[in-house]
Motif scaffolding. Structure first.
Motif, PDB file in Angstrom:
ATOM      1  N   LEU A 154       0.840  -1.210   0.000  1.00  0.00           N
ATOM      2  CA  LEU A 154       0.000   0.000   0.000  1.00  0.00           C
ATOM      3  C   LEU A 154       0.869   1.253   0.000  1.00  0.00           C
ATOM      4  CD1 LEU A 154      -3.033  -0.685   2.342  1.00  0.00           C
ATOM      5  CD2 LEU A 154      -3.050  -0.185  -0.096  1.00  0.00           C
ATOM      6  N   LYS A 201      -0.039   4.453  -2.634  1.00  0.00           N
ATOM      7  CA  LYS A 201      -0.080   5.785  -2.027  1.00  0.00           C
ATOM      8  C   LYS A 201      -1.229   6.620  -2.587  1.00  0.00           C
ATOM      9  CE  LYS A 201       4.787   6.536  -0.865  1.00  0.00           C
ATOM     10  NZ  LYS A 201       5.658   6.010  -1.931  1.00  0.00           N
ATOM     11  N   LYS A 202      -1.519   6.384  -3.860  1.00  0.00           N
ATOM     12  CA  LYS A 202      -2.588   7.170  -4.469  1.00  0.00           C
ATOM     13  C   LYS A 202      -3.947   6.853  -3.853  1.00  0.00           C
ATOM     14  CE  LYS A 202      -2.134   9.822  -7.210  1.00  0.00           C
ATOM     15  NZ  LYS A 202      -1.857  11.245  -6.929  1.00  0.00           N
ATOM     16  N   TYR A 203      -4.166   5.570  -3.503  1.00  0.00           N
ATOM     17  CA  TYR A 203      -5.438   5.236  -2.832  1.00  0.00           C
ATOM     18  C   TYR A 203      -5.539   6.015  -1.527  1.00  0.00           C
ATOM     19  CZ  TYR A 203      -4.968   0.814  -5.532  1.00  0.00           C
ATOM     20  OH  TYR A 203      -4.780  -0.126  -6.489  1.00  0.00           O
ATOM     21  N   VAL A 208       1.344   3.191  -6.580  1.00  0.00           N
ATOM     22  CA  VAL A 208      -0.094   3.011  -6.811  1.00  0.00           C
ATOM     23  C   VAL A 208      -0.851   3.046  -5.480  1.00  0.00           C
ATOM     24  CG1 VAL A 208      -1.855   1.446  -7.718  1.00  0.00           C
ATOM     25  CG2 VAL A 208       0.293   1.728  -8.949  1.00  0.00           C
ATOM     26  N   TRP A 210     -11.143  15.322  -9.134  1.00  0.00           N
ATOM     27  CA  TRP A 210     -11.212  14.280 -10.170  1.00  0.00           C
ATOM     28  C   TRP A 210     -10.065  13.294 -10.003  1.00  0.00           C
ATOM     29  CZ3 TRP A 210      -9.061  11.833 -14.359  1.00  0.00           C
ATOM     30  CH2 TRP A 210      -7.773  12.244 -14.713  1.00  0.00           C
ATOM     31  N   SER A 211      -8.913  13.826  -9.574  1.00  0.00           N
ATOM     32  CA  SER A 211      -7.725  13.011  -9.394  1.00  0.00           C
ATOM     33  C   SER A 211      -7.967  11.918  -8.358  1.00  0.00           C
ATOM     34  CB  SER A 211      -6.555  13.904  -8.975  1.00  0.00           C
ATOM     35  OG  SER A 211      -5.409  13.146  -8.742  1.00  0.00           O
ATOM     36  N   ALA A 212      -8.752  12.222  -7.316  1.00  0.00           N
ATOM     37  CA  ALA A 212      -9.039  11.226  -6.274  1.00  0.00           C
ATOM     38  C   ALA A 212      -9.790  10.043  -6.884  1.00  0.00           C
ATOM     39  CB  ALA A 212      -9.848  11.862  -5.151  1.00  0.00           C
ATOM     40  N   GLN A 221      -9.783   9.097 -10.065  1.00  0.00           N
ATOM     41  CA  GLN A 221      -8.861   8.391 -10.959  1.00  0.00           C
ATOM     42  C   GLN A 221      -7.903   7.532 -10.133  1.00  0.00           C
ATOM     43  OE1 GLN A 221      -8.513   8.027 -14.200  1.00  0.00           O
ATOM     44  NE2 GLN A 221      -6.375   7.566 -14.585  1.00  0.00           N
ATOM     45  N   SER A 222      -7.448   8.059  -8.999  1.00  0.00           N
ATOM     46  CA  SER A 222      -6.509   7.313  -8.154  1.00  0.00           C
ATOM     47  C   SER A 222      -7.145   6.071  -7.575  1.00  0.00           C
ATOM     48  CB  SER A 222      -6.016   8.194  -7.006  1.00  0.00           C
ATOM     49  OG  SER A 222      -5.234   9.224  -7.515  1.00  0.00           O
ATOM     50  N   LEU A 223      -8.453   6.129  -7.334  1.00  0.00           N
ATOM     51  CA  LEU A 223      -9.141   4.969  -6.770  1.00  0.00           C
ATOM     52  C   LEU A 223      -9.604   4.020  -7.883  1.00  0.00           C
ATOM     53  CD1 LEU A 223     -11.147   6.836  -4.011  1.00  0.00           C
ATOM     54  CD2 LEU A 223      -9.320   5.176  -3.645  1.00  0.00           C
ATOM     55  N   GLY A 224      -9.253   4.338  -9.113  1.00  0.00           N
ATOM     56  CA  GLY A 224      -9.584   3.435 -10.216  1.00  0.00           C
ATOM     57  C   GLY A 224     -10.938   3.698 -10.837  1.00  0.00           C
ATOM     58  N   VAL A 225     -11.545   4.837 -10.475  1.00  0.00           N
ATOM     59  CA  VAL A 225     -12.857   5.155 -11.049  1.00  0.00           C
ATOM     60  C   VAL A 225     -12.647   5.996 -12.301  1.00  0.00           C
ATOM     61  CG1 VAL A 225     -15.095   6.234 -10.638  1.00  0.00           C
ATOM     62  CG2 VAL A 225     -13.874   5.133  -8.759  1.00  0.00           C
ATOM     63  N   ASN A 226     -12.868   5.385 -13.449  1.00  0.00           N
ATOM     64  CA  ASN A 226     -12.738   6.114 -14.710  1.00  0.00           C
ATOM     65  C   ASN A 226     -13.719   5.501 -15.683  1.00  0.00           C
ATOM     66  OD1 ASN A 226     -11.842   6.785 -17.445  1.00  0.00           O
ATOM     67  ND2 ASN A 226     -10.074   7.725 -16.452  1.00  0.00           N
TER      68      ASN A 226
END
Ligand code: FES
Lengths: 225, 253
Positions: free
Chosen positions: A8, A14-16, A12, A182-184, A186-191
């Motif tokens: 974690l 860290k972004k979550y 990758v 929006w970055s949050a 994208q970081s959580l994989g929502v796109n």
């Protein structure tokens, strides 16, 4: 292949964490603004009763504060590490850098996350010192003695220097949110081809709205009292 | 026919990996607008050789945008001003007569300069070696319809598979992150049933390797997608994060 909690702490992972913490803060910033808007009402006791209610929550409030503090530190640490890693990953820079244009999301906002973040960090510390740990006035409302935050706020917002600094910090908060929201996701994989443009637009809208909301209050207080 | 042009080049010259480099100015006359960018550099090199100077070293192979060998930062943009093309597919008609053209190598600690515009991209190879494959017994090719793949998944897998590994994503990224490359490779296999079997191991191994190579941390600038000659979407980066989340949090072993 076994995993550990170190997984974690990858670029990758860290972004979550940064995204989750950032979204928690977004909720906080919205709720906090809701409370502060009571300052725009004519009855000072509404604001005082509201803050008294919060303080009366006791352990529940302390728990909330501890969570916020932990997330704040986590977010700040990760943001700093991302910045340092970027510097290390490109020791020799370019003579010329241009923007590639659409569909890039690189903006003034995305380029300055570390700086807007640092200003927000400093602002938050000073903000706590000025208000939470600031002058302790008291007032009696409906027979209950409580802390008079309203008087403190009015007193602080009479200083033009403080108002200007506050405005600047809130503009930077908006700038931080404009990329951060929006970055949050994208970081959580929502796109998603349909929802991501909406989320991107929503982030800009939220940034403007929140910054505006926070900016209105000191200006109103400065001119009213 | 458009008339020939003169261009003023500023090119990064570096004799070797550990030697200092600098920008050197060249003026090139009589350049046909129909020349490709690399042909223009070929002409420059012919002149340099005739003069007894060292030619400008650069990578290229297919010269039709499919191998990923070529790549340089042109006027501050990886692969130059034209969208969706590699440097070899760029033509001089994209520039004005009398233009100044600044040419630099990809800049990243993980892509050290070997000479002039040539960088060592073996970090990408090591990311692939860590998990960018499927383990199958080769032999006779199976029937194409033996494993049905839904149409939308085929499309997504093919879009990601278009990555030619040129490294423009790293070069353009303000963080020098290799997220788009790694994500394209992880997504390409994760969308296909053949790739699902090892999806968990792949996501873990490739992300770990990407970090071990010293690339930066993606912060969602999205500049990579804008310079990618194959226009690979940063939705693959989101896909990589979903795959990685599954591997680390939802399905740890
Ligand atoms: S030389 Fe093959 S992609 Fe440009």
């Amino acid at each position: 292949m076994p995993v550990s909690c170190c997984d974690l702490w990858t670029t990758v992972g860290k972004k979550y964490l940064a995204a989750a913490a950032g979204l928690v803060f977004l909720v906080f910033v919205i709720v906090h603004l809701g409370g502060n808007l009571l300052l725009l009402l004519d009855n000072p006791n509404l604001y005082n009763s509201y803050s008294h209610h919060l303080v009366s929550l006791g352990p529940l409030l302390w728990f909330g504060e501890a969570v916020l503090l932990a997330f704040f530190l986590l977010h700040a640490v990760i943001g700093t590490l991302v910045y340092i890693r970027a510097r290390e990953a490109r020791p020799v820079g370019y003579h010329e850098i241009a923007d590639a244009g659409k569909p890039s999301r690189k903006t003034l906002s995305s380029r300055t996350m570390i700086w807007s973040g640092i200003v927000i960090l400093v602002f938050t510390i000073l903000h706590l010192i000025t208000f939470k740990f600031g002058e302790h006035y008291t007032v009696v409302v409906d027979g209950i003695e409580m802390r008079d935050f309203h008087t403190l706020v009015v007193e602080v917002f009479q200083k033009p220097g403080y108002v200007v600094w506050y405005l600047l910090a809130m503009v930077l908060l908006g700038l931080h949110l404009r990329h951060g929201f929006w970055s949050a996701f994208q970081s959580l994989g929502v796109n998603h081809p349909r929802y991501t443009p909406f989320i991107y637009g929503l982030g800009t809208g939220l940034a403007v709205l929140l910054a505006f909301g926070y900016i209105v209050i000191p200006i109103y207080v400065y001119f009213k009292y | 026919m458009a008339k020939n042009m003169t261009v003023y080049l500023k090119i990064w010259r570096q004799p070797g990996p550990d030697q200092p480099g600098r920008m050197v100015d060249y003026t090139l006359q009589d350049v046909s607008p129909d020349m490709s960018f690399l042909e223009m550099l070929d002409v420059l090199n012919t002149q340099l050789i005739a003069r007894g100077d060292e030619p400008v070293e650069f990578d290229s192979d297919c010269r039709e945008g499919i191998c990923g060998s070529c790549g340089m930062v042109i006027n501050g943009i990886a692969h130059g001003p034209l969208k969706g093309v590699a440097t070899c597919q760029l033509h001089m008609r994209s520039f004005d007569d009398g233009a100044t053209i600044v040419i630099e190598p990809w800049r990243a600690r993980s892509f050290p300069v070997i000479k002039d515009l040539v960088v060592d991209r073996s970090a990408f190879d090591r990311i692939i070696i860590s998990g960018g494959y499927v383990t199958v017994k080769t032999g006779q090719a199976p029937d194409a319809h033996a494993i049905p793949v839904p149409r939308p998944d085929q499309e997504k897998a093919m879009d990601a598979a278009a990555c030619i590994g040129c490294g423009a994503c790293v070069a353009a990224c303000p963080n020098a992150s290799a997220a788009l490359f790694t994500a394209a490779k992880i997504s390409h296999l994760a969308y296909l049933p053949q790739g699902r079997v090892e999806a968990r191991e792949r996501a873990l191994a490739m992300v770990r390797q990407m970090d071990a190579e010293g690339f930066g941390n993606c912060s969602n600038h999205g500049e990579c997608e804008a310079v990618c000659p194959k226009e690979i979407s940063i939705s693959t980066i989101a896909k990589m994060r979903r795959e990685y989340l599954k591997a680390v949090v939802l399905n740890p072993e």
